[in-house]
Design an enzyme around this catalytic site. Structure first.
Site, short mmCIF file in Angstrom:
data_model
loop_
_atom_site.label_atom_id
_atom_site.label_comp_id
_atom_site.label_asym_id
_atom_site.label_seq_id
_atom_site.Cartn_x
_atom_site.Cartn_y
_atom_site.Cartn_z
N ASN B 387 22.12 28.18 -19.48
CA ASN B 387 21.47 27.21 -20.35
C ASN B 387 20.87 26.05 -19.56
OD1 ASN B 387 20.64 25.54 -22.41
ND2 ASN B 387 22.50 25.71 -23.60
N ASP B 388 21.72 25.14 -19.09
CA ASP B 388 21.21 23.94 -18.42
C ASP B 388 20.34 24.28 -17.20
OD1 ASP B 388 22.48 22.34 -20.24
OD2 ASP B 388 24.27 22.06 -19.01
N VAL B 389 20.64 25.38 -16.52
CA VAL B 389 19.92 25.69 -15.28
C VAL B 389 18.49 26.16 -15.52
CG1 VAL B 389 22.00 26.20 -13.96
CG2 VAL B 389 20.83 28.06 -15.15
N VAL B 390 18.10 26.37 -16.81
CA VAL B 390 16.71 26.73 -17.10
C VAL B 390 16.05 25.69 -18.00
CG1 VAL B 390 16.90 29.22 -16.76
CG2 VAL B 390 17.49 28.26 -18.99
N SER B 428 26.21 20.40 -20.70
CA SER B 428 25.86 18.99 -20.52
C SER B 428 25.70 18.28 -21.86
CB SER B 428 24.56 18.88 -19.73
OG SER B 428 23.51 19.38 -20.52
#
Lengths: 96, 461
Positions: B387-390, B428
């Site tokens: 999720n957060d990494v994209v 996050s």
């Protein structure tokens, strides 16, 4: 130079060696790196053997117990760490 | 006698060298297995030589300990699931920590009996025990969080940092007392405070920061071994501990950099608890949902696609389903690559191991810097449990807590499919802007079932 100072030299230089060797490790192998450093940090077994094997341990149940438990814990790490690293690395090898 | 000590010292040097070459082997998968054997040989040399020392007796006790370790360790390592590797590593760290405490305690008692205590030795002992104690309880908490025994959410309470500072102060003061007037009680008191400190340091750190925590504890376990080496004046332990210590420190640095956060920021903890308002304030926007058939149709007609795996893939045990998808697409002539973010999963390299387990060739698994230029020419991207990494907000939205974090540029490809269990935001707490992009569709469901669903559609046609 005192023995402590010699030890500090060795420690410092080993940190530099570690720094250069570890930056060369490919990120894909960071998990096996952690597993193998787990096994290697169990080099503490040397200290554990020295405690358990001391003549003082022969007459002190407390020292005996500390030494025995330390040897056992370090040994779990050695066997567990190396075996699991081997397992992981074999998976990486299979596909080449 | 003089010759003897030199022989032992030389054998220890051989062991140290073997460890260095062993770690060097990990620079490539092809040499890694041989490297591991060198490290094993190093450990073998170290143990045999130590057993031969003239000051070592009580062989029955020692062999019983070594044997017990083998009996417990080998089956554990053989049976552990690859998705559970972070837990295993955390557990093993805790053992090293506890062993360091025990060795320091034992060494102290031996020297106290001999009456051979110097201030330098006492300082070394108390440092060794304290580092070991922090490693021990810190790793226990990390293990409990990874295993799901306690919630992975950050546990923050008022006055936490003040309490930690107080404990550190207590350790310093009591250590000084111990060096001045050495007593076993003070030694164990310092160790006890360090045990509490280890708990408190890891408690406030949330699940997604675990790659940093596990690396940090890896580092501590090395420093603990080094400190023990100082107390025993054993150069093998000092050098080997330093190798492990720097390894963990470098991994911690890499992980922090991949999250655009400082080590201090991670250690102080609580990330992911303060930004909920920011997420809630976002206006209701529409995102598209897609079916497995839609994705299968697009993938089948693509020339190249990129798969982005994340922790969700590990949770759903979806790595084998992903491999089936990889094969089904390959069969149809579609090129499939994998993009790995450094902090994907719960420990460094976690995703690589899962993909290796499902026998996906490592040449098709790319790191962030190598894969990012590829997204713009990819026909489609499949995000599996990341999720957060994209999240493109990390590049575009200056007010986002993620701003500045290196991300995988999935949003640049022609089509993006994201497998998601629900609309909940990522760790996050930040909403993912990617979901509202025109080229993005969400496939709701369990990562494993969705991948299997896509494979079935591909095979049906």
């Amino acid at each position: 130079m005192s023995t402590t100072m010699v030890a500090v030299y060795i420690f410092t230089l080993a940190c530099f060696v570690g720094y250069h060797v570890i930056w060369g490790v490919t990120p894909a192998l960071h998990t096996p790196l952690m597993a193998v450093t787990n096994a290697i940090s169990a080099i503490l077994v040397v200290g554990a053997i020295i405690v358990a094997g001391s003549t003082h341990a022969t007459d002190s149940i407390l020292i005996q117990s500390l030494g025995f438990l330390a040897v056992t814990l370090a040994s779990i790490n050695i066997f567990g760490g190396f075996v699991v690293t081997n397992r992981i690395l074999a998976m990486f090898k299979k596909k080449s | 006698m003089e010759l003897n000590t030199d022989v032992f010292a030389f054998a220890y040097l051989v062991a140290t060298t073997l460890f260095i070459f062993g770690l060097k082997g990990l620079s490539h998968p092809k040499t890694a297995l041989r490297g591991n054997r060198l490290s094993m040989a190093g450990m073998g040399v170290a143990i045999v030589v130590t057993l031969l020392r003239p000051d070592v007796h009580n062989y029955g006790l020692i062999f019983a300990g070594l044997l017990a370790g083998a009996i417990l360790g080998v089956p554990l390592a053989m049976k552990i699931q690859m998705t559970a590797m972070p837990q295993l590593v955390a557990a093993l760290h805790s053992f090293v920590g506890l062993a360091a405490v025990l060795v320091a305690g034992g060494t102290y008692l031996i020297h106290a009996q001999e009456g051979a205590v110097s201030p330098v030795l006492l300082i070394e002992l108390v440092i060794g025990s304290a580092i070991g104690a922090v490693t021990f309880t810190g790793s226990l908490v990390a293990f409990a969080k990874l295993q799901g025994l306690v919630g992975s959410a950050p546990l923050v309470f008022k006055g936490q940092h003040a309490l930690n500072a107080l404990l550190i102060g207590g350790i310093v003061v009591l250590s000084a007392v111990f060096v001045g007037a050495h007593s076993a009680t003070v030694f164990w008191a310092v160790t006890a405070i360090a045990l509490v400190l280890g708990f408190l340091i890891v408690l406030p750190i949330g699940g997604s920061d675990m790659p940093v925590v596990v690396s940090m504890l890896n580092s501590y376990s090395g420093w603990a071994a080094s400190a023990t080496g100082f107390t025993l004046n054993n150069h093998l332990l000092i050098a080997t501990g330093a190798l492990v210590g720097s390894s963990g420190a470098i991994l911690s640095y890499i992980m922090c950099k991949a999250m655009n956060r400082s080590l201090l920021n991670v250690i102080l903890g609580g990330f992911g608890t303060t930004v909920e308002q920011a997420a809630a304030s976002g206006t209701a926007k529409a995102c598209k949902a897609a079916s497995t058939e839609d994705a299968a149709f697009v993938f089948e007609n693509a020339t190249n696609i990129i798969v982005v795996p994340g922790y969700g893939m590990a949770v759903a045990q979806a790595q084998h389903a992903v491999k089936e998808l990889y094969e089904a697409l390959h069969h149809k002539g579609v090129e499939v690559k994998f993009a790995i973010h450094p902090v994907a999963g719960r420990m460094p390299g976690h995703m690589n191991v899962l993909l290796a387990e499902s026998e996906i060739p490592y040449d098709d698994v790319l790191e962030l810097d190598d894969v990012n230029p590829e997204f713009a020419r990819a026909d489609a991207v499949l995000v599996v449990g990341a999720n957060d990494v994209v999240n493109p907000a990390a590049r575009t939205n200056k007010s986002s807590p993620l701003y500045g974090m290196p991300i995988l540029d999935a949003y640049k490809s022609k089509m993006v499919y994201v497998i998601k269990r629900s609309m909940n935001p990522g760790y996050s707490g930040v909403e993912n802007e990617l979901f509202y992009h025109d080229n993005c569709s969400l496939i709701f469901g369990d990562a494993k079932k969705v991948c299997e669903g896509i494979v079935n559609c591909l095979k049906a046609e």
